[in-house]
Design an enzyme around this catalytic site. Sequence first.
Site, short mmCIF file in Angstrom:
data_model
loop_
_atom_site.label_atom_id
_atom_site.label_comp_id
_atom_site.label_asym_id
_atom_site.label_seq_id
_atom_site.Cartn_x
_atom_site.Cartn_y
_atom_site.Cartn_z
N PHE A 171 0.84 -1.19 0.00
CA PHE A 171 0.00 0.00 0.00
C PHE A 171 0.89 1.26 0.00
CE2 PHE A 171 -2.85 3.09 2.04
CZ PHE A 171 -4.00 2.89 1.29
N ASP A 194 1.86 -5.00 8.89
CA ASP A 194 0.69 -4.17 8.63
C ASP A 194 -0.52 -5.09 8.51
OD1 ASP A 194 -1.38 -2.69 7.42
OD2 ASP A 194 0.05 -1.28 6.57
N TYR A 206 -11.17 1.10 10.48
CA TYR A 206 -12.36 1.47 9.68
C TYR A 206 -12.67 0.47 8.57
CZ TYR A 206 -8.59 3.64 6.94
OH TYR A 206 -7.42 3.87 6.26
N LYS A 207 -11.84 -0.58 8.45
CA LYS A 207 -12.10 -1.60 7.41
C LYS A 207 -12.99 -2.68 8.04
CE LYS A 207 -8.15 -0.09 4.77
NZ LYS A 207 -6.71 -0.13 4.54
N ARG A 251 -11.73 -4.88 -6.84
CA ARG A 251 -11.64 -5.67 -5.61
C ARG A 251 -13.03 -5.98 -5.08
NH1 ARG A 251 -7.91 -2.86 -1.11
NH2 ARG A 251 -9.61 -1.38 -1.28
C1 LIG Z 1 -5.95 1.05 4.36
C2 LIG Z 1 -4.47 0.90 4.56
C3 LIG Z 1 -3.72 1.92 5.17
C4 LIG Z 1 -4.41 3.20 5.57
O1 LIG Z 1 -3.62 4.12 6.24
P1 LIG Z 1 -4.35 5.44 6.79
O2 LIG Z 1 -3.30 6.14 7.55
O3 LIG Z 1 -5.52 4.99 7.60
O4 LIG Z 1 -4.83 6.22 5.62
C5 LIG Z 1 -2.37 1.69 5.39
N1 LIG Z 1 -1.78 0.54 5.00
C6 LIG Z 1 -2.47 -0.45 4.38
C7 LIG Z 1 -1.80 -1.71 3.97
C8 LIG Z 1 -3.84 -0.28 4.14
O5 LIG Z 1 -4.54 -1.23 3.52
#
Ligand SMILES: *Cc1c(COP(=O)(O)O)cnc(C)c1O
Length: 419
Positions: A133, A205, A230-231, A379
């Site tokens: 990401f 992560d 939030y996921k 997705r």
């Molecule tokens: C959704 C996600 C993030 C989100 O980071 P935010 O700081 O909440 O924007 C980070 N890393 C991964 C792998 C994600 O899927």
Amino acid sequence: MSDLAARAAQLDAADPLAAFRERFLPAPDVVAYLDGNSLGRPPAAAAQRLDRFVREEWGAGLIRGWTGDGPGGPWMQWPERVGDRIAAAALGAAPGQTVVADSTTVLLYKLARAAVDAAGPGRREIVFDEGDFPTDRYVLEGIAAERGCVLRPIRGAAPERVAEAVGPGTALVLLSHVSYHSGLRTDAATITRIAHDSGAALLLDLCHSVGVLPLELDAWGVDLAVGCTYKYLCGGPGSPAFGYVRRDRQDTLRQPVQGWMGRRDPFEMGPGYVPAAGVRGVVSGTPPILAMVPLLAGLDLLEEAGIAAVQAKAEALTGFAIELVDAWLAPLGVRLATPREAQWRGGHVMLRREGFRELLPRLWERGVIPDFREPDGIRIGPSPLSTSFAEVHAGLAVLRELLAGDTPAGGVRAARTAG
Ligand SMILES: *Cc1c(COP(=O)(O)O)cnc(C)c1O
């Protein structure tokens, strides 16, 4: 009824978690919500909890809430209390190692920097997945510039790749447990052992695995972890992240954002920063209390359902999606980019085809809501507590219809619609 529609109905009838769908707020124009891996739906109780919190705890309690004994305990303690709930329900972690704070990006920075600094001058390399990401990659770029580190990108998070990349100069390995893109799940226990054998720390992560797969952070021996709420945890847009620091690393790791709320006794307000004992030292400023309230409703649902049952349904939902892809979409040129073996999947599947970018707005218009990821991926993330098999069937049926309706020159037609 077609065979596949009948199968969806059977799967729903046999689903022990089916009743949880009613515990989420409705979205009347939505035919299929397939993006629970990006933003979970609101638990109905989140609205009640927020209303009650604003009136009773904030409104009537006022500043006393920080130290007083409201229903959730003093607000000062929420980072650890809510962290411990996430740890018990979803992380396989004993209490005292998890806090809720900041965003995933900020916690990634704080924990990765702490690990790099603790590694000492002889270890200056950071191993990461070049397909991870974006925020993870950008944060590491910043740390490398700040601390004079060398970035060692690998392709994917497979143990063999990690083993090839680590060595006596590695300070930190940062990888996602489940890829946000392909949905590929790596072997966390093995990559942790590989990192440790080389003397490096592992930061995992968990954004795409927390709340959908059982995790075993303590048993794996992971040093550090971060994840979104939030996921799959349904904390709401921008709800704060959580960070995990293994107990025996808490004394030696120092995160760089030294704020008063992570200090030993913040109200002493004395000279000099002295980190609070334990994982509390990860906290920097005033905890986002209001933003944790909906998350409590999400955690209630997860605790009630149990992570094992959630995973079983995730496996069944993604398995059913793959069946539909094979039967309907593969003949229309759609490729499955997620492993077929359930043990190597997370909670979503990635489909790829040219023209998907232009197709996405047409799906949304029809009430079918997955998301698009570069360069050509859609997705499908059916969150187990809020998604039925019939919904997956209905959503992919619309995708099939739109693809089948496109002539061989369909890409052109779709582009014109979008333009
Ligand atoms: C959704 C996600 C993030 C989100 O980071 P935010 O700081 O909440 O924007 C980070 N890393 C991964 C792998 C994600 O899927």
